[in-house]
Write an enzyme that holds these catalytic residues in place. Sequence first.
Site, PDB file in Angstrom:
ATOM      1  N   CYS B 154      -7.447   1.637   2.745  1.00  0.00           N
ATOM      2  CA  CYS B 154      -7.815   2.494   1.612  1.00  0.00           C
ATOM      3  C   CYS B 154      -8.528   1.743   0.508  1.00  0.00           C
ATOM      4  O   CYS B 154      -8.943   2.336  -0.478  1.00  0.00           O
ATOM      5  CB  CYS B 154      -6.570   3.177   1.068  1.00  0.00           C
ATOM      6  SG  CYS B 154      -5.538   3.816   2.379  1.00  0.00           S
ATOM      7  N   HIS B 294      -5.939   4.684  -8.333  1.00  0.00           N
ATOM      8  CA  HIS B 294      -5.864   4.903  -6.879  1.00  0.00           C
ATOM      9  C   HIS B 294      -5.133   6.229  -6.640  1.00  0.00           C
ATOM     10  O   HIS B 294      -5.563   7.040  -5.839  1.00  0.00           O
ATOM     11  CB  HIS B 294      -5.135   3.729  -6.217  1.00  0.00           C
ATOM     12  CG  HIS B 294      -5.137   3.776  -4.724  1.00  0.00           C
ATOM     13  ND1 HIS B 294      -6.291   3.931  -3.993  1.00  0.00           N
ATOM     14  CD2 HIS B 294      -4.114   3.694  -3.827  1.00  0.00           C
ATOM     15  CE1 HIS B 294      -5.981   3.935  -2.697  1.00  0.00           C
ATOM     16  NE2 HIS B 294      -4.681   3.802  -2.570  1.00  0.00           N
ATOM     17  N   GLU B 305       1.750   1.730  -9.103  1.00  0.00           N
ATOM     18  CA  GLU B 305       0.511   1.704  -9.884  1.00  0.00           C
ATOM     19  C   GLU B 305       0.790   2.000 -11.359  1.00  0.00           C
ATOM     20  O   GLU B 305       0.222   1.365 -12.250  1.00  0.00           O
ATOM     21  CB  GLU B 305      -0.503   2.710  -9.323  1.00  0.00           C
ATOM     22  CG  GLU B 305      -1.841   2.607 -10.037  1.00  0.00           C
ATOM     23  CD  GLU B 305      -2.942   3.433  -9.390  1.00  0.00           C
ATOM     24  OE1 GLU B 305      -2.637   4.331  -8.583  1.00  0.00           O
ATOM     25  OE2 GLU B 305      -4.124   3.182  -9.724  1.00  0.00           O
ATOM     26  N   LYS B 324      -8.022  11.992  -6.481  1.00  0.00           N
ATOM     27  CA  LYS B 324      -7.561  12.442  -5.164  1.00  0.00           C
ATOM     28  C   LYS B 324      -6.845  13.784  -5.214  1.00  0.00           C
ATOM     29  O   LYS B 324      -6.658  14.425  -4.183  1.00  0.00           O
ATOM     30  CB  LYS B 324      -6.663  11.374  -4.516  1.00  0.00           C
ATOM     31  CG  LYS B 324      -7.426  10.128  -4.071  1.00  0.00           C
ATOM     32  CD  LYS B 324      -6.549   9.147  -3.314  1.00  0.00           C
ATOM     33  CE  LYS B 324      -7.294   7.882  -2.926  1.00  0.00           C
ATOM     34  NZ  LYS B 324      -7.609   6.986  -4.048  1.00  0.00           N
ATOM     35  N   HIS B 329      -7.587  12.231   0.184  1.00  0.00           N
ATOM     36  CA  HIS B 329      -7.676  10.790   0.396  1.00  0.00           C
ATOM     37  C   HIS B 329      -8.508  10.497   1.640  1.00  0.00           C
ATOM     38  O   HIS B 329      -8.068  10.713   2.758  1.00  0.00           O
ATOM     39  CB  HIS B 329      -6.263  10.212   0.548  1.00  0.00           C
ATOM     40  CG  HIS B 329      -6.216   8.709   0.526  1.00  0.00           C
ATOM     41  ND1 HIS B 329      -7.348   7.923   0.464  1.00  0.00           N
ATOM     42  CD2 HIS B 329      -5.162   7.854   0.550  1.00  0.00           C
ATOM     43  CE1 HIS B 329      -6.993   6.652   0.464  1.00  0.00           C
ATOM     44  NE2 HIS B 329      -5.673   6.584   0.510  1.00  0.00           N
ATOM     45  N   PHE B 388      -2.823   0.176   2.254  1.00  0.00           N
ATOM     46  CA  PHE B 388      -1.946  -0.270   3.331  1.00  0.00           C
ATOM     47  C   PHE B 388      -2.373  -1.699   3.686  1.00  0.00           C
ATOM     48  O   PHE B 388      -3.565  -1.984   3.801  1.00  0.00           O
ATOM     49  CB  PHE B 388      -2.136   0.604   4.587  1.00  0.00           C
ATOM     50  CG  PHE B 388      -1.277   1.841   4.633  1.00  0.00           C
ATOM     51  CD1 PHE B 388      -0.738   2.391   3.487  1.00  0.00           C
ATOM     52  CD2 PHE B 388      -1.003   2.459   5.854  1.00  0.00           C
ATOM     53  CE1 PHE B 388       0.052   3.535   3.538  1.00  0.00           C
ATOM     54  CE2 PHE B 388      -0.210   3.602   5.912  1.00  0.00           C
ATOM     55  CZ  PHE B 388       0.316   4.145   4.761  1.00  0.00           C
TER      56      PHE B 388
END
Lengths: 93, 402
Positions: B154, B294, B305, B324, B329, B388
């Site tokens: 990502c 993110h 985050e 998002k 995503h 990830f």
Amino acid sequence: MEAEHGDVWEALRPLCARVMSVPAETVVPHARLVADLGADSLDITELEVASEEMFGVSLRGTDKSGVSTVGDVADLIVRLRAGAPGLHSPVGR
Amino acid sequence: MTGRPAVAVTGLGVRCAAGSTPDELWDSLLHGRSAVSLHSFDAEGTVVHPASAMRGFDAAGYLAPKEVRRTDRSVQLAVCAALDAVTDAGGLHVPSGRRAVVTGTGYGGVISQENGIGQPDVLYAPRLMNNAGAYWITAKLDVTGPSLTVSTACSSGTHAVGEALQMIRSGCADVVVAGGHDSPLTPTTALAFGRAGAMVTSRAEPASASRPFDAERQGFVLAEGAAFLVLERLDLARARGARVYATLTGYGRTSDAYHLTAPHPDGAGARACMEQALADAGTTADAVTHVNAHGTGTELNDLAEARAISALFGPRRVPVTAPKAVTGHGLGLAGALEAVVTALSVREGIAPPTAHLTRLDPRCELDVVVGEPRKIPDGPVISNSFAFGGHNACVVLDSPHL
């Protein structure tokens, strides 16, 4: 031989149209694979592989020096199916 | 200051469910118009509807019929977005050898890969390889300078933009077409994310299923698409009278080295990444006017985050948005799409709202922009990606001061 040729042509025409992404009506016996239908090395390889599955003959390793048009391909397939001797080159790949 | 060249963003292109142009995307974000839909599965686990698909996409005019056959959908989206970005920039005005391409993708040609398992055709390998998009863009744009593909899940899109910045700074290219793309809406991919518990698989109102920082969040929602930016040496862009959306001023990248899929809960790697990007931009946290988060809508990401942002900037001190909620995503797409959004934020002086945020998770001490778009002053804006694998990447964009 004529009937055989007709069968091959019926199957080869849509195959060429699909592989080269061209309209079926442009796939005529005198159409040249590279100059008229825009075939490149990937197309030729794809055509060879598909022909093995469709016609049960191996075009790879055969002498294709005289093959230029779709009609030439059909002739080659018909000859290979008839088991014509001398068509298989000694060098495979 | 160092002697390295400044870099301008001069062109943008996008293809995703939230918009097939940057203007459409921006409009979707300003109005909180969700492009999100949910995957639905039948009793056998087959996908009945894919999530957040880009409907009506057609690469005609960008790729010839033969080229469409030779490309995965992901690459088709990439070529369209990249060529749009170059058109938006007014073309490429440096010799071929001074042009470069950097693409980011998490899944490469996963549709083609799954379709061909056990029955590969001649085109199988070149369709699924991660760098296929980079090839097609170089070929379409006559790019003979460097080209490469990064794959950091990502974070891929943000890493692509950042690596492009480094190429220009290092002097190996003057213009880089950089972006990200993914088209991962296959049954296997969807089932995998659903079974892993990362993706929302059912919700009464699918359009509002993607809820970053909301107390009712359930996970992320998959999307597909491509986003590309034209990055150009600022002096060359000025010399040719190009429109400059923003300058790209900073790049940070760190690794959590903690867990295969989970971020470090205290957000240490994320914070270090933001700090590094700001230092690279020659600025400080108190100068930052906006954070493009993110913000995936997974509890683990949102909490880590939020901790990182509030630790670095102070609790509720900087306006944060999470696109998002509207875009879903898109994995390797995400960072590039958000770089596009960030460039538009800088140009317009606006932080778009975060859609579907009805009750902020009280553990997230953030000033999340909700409801109406919010005006932001000129200044540095940071865009975050935390993937990830613990790959963190951040880029800083700024107002193009004359």
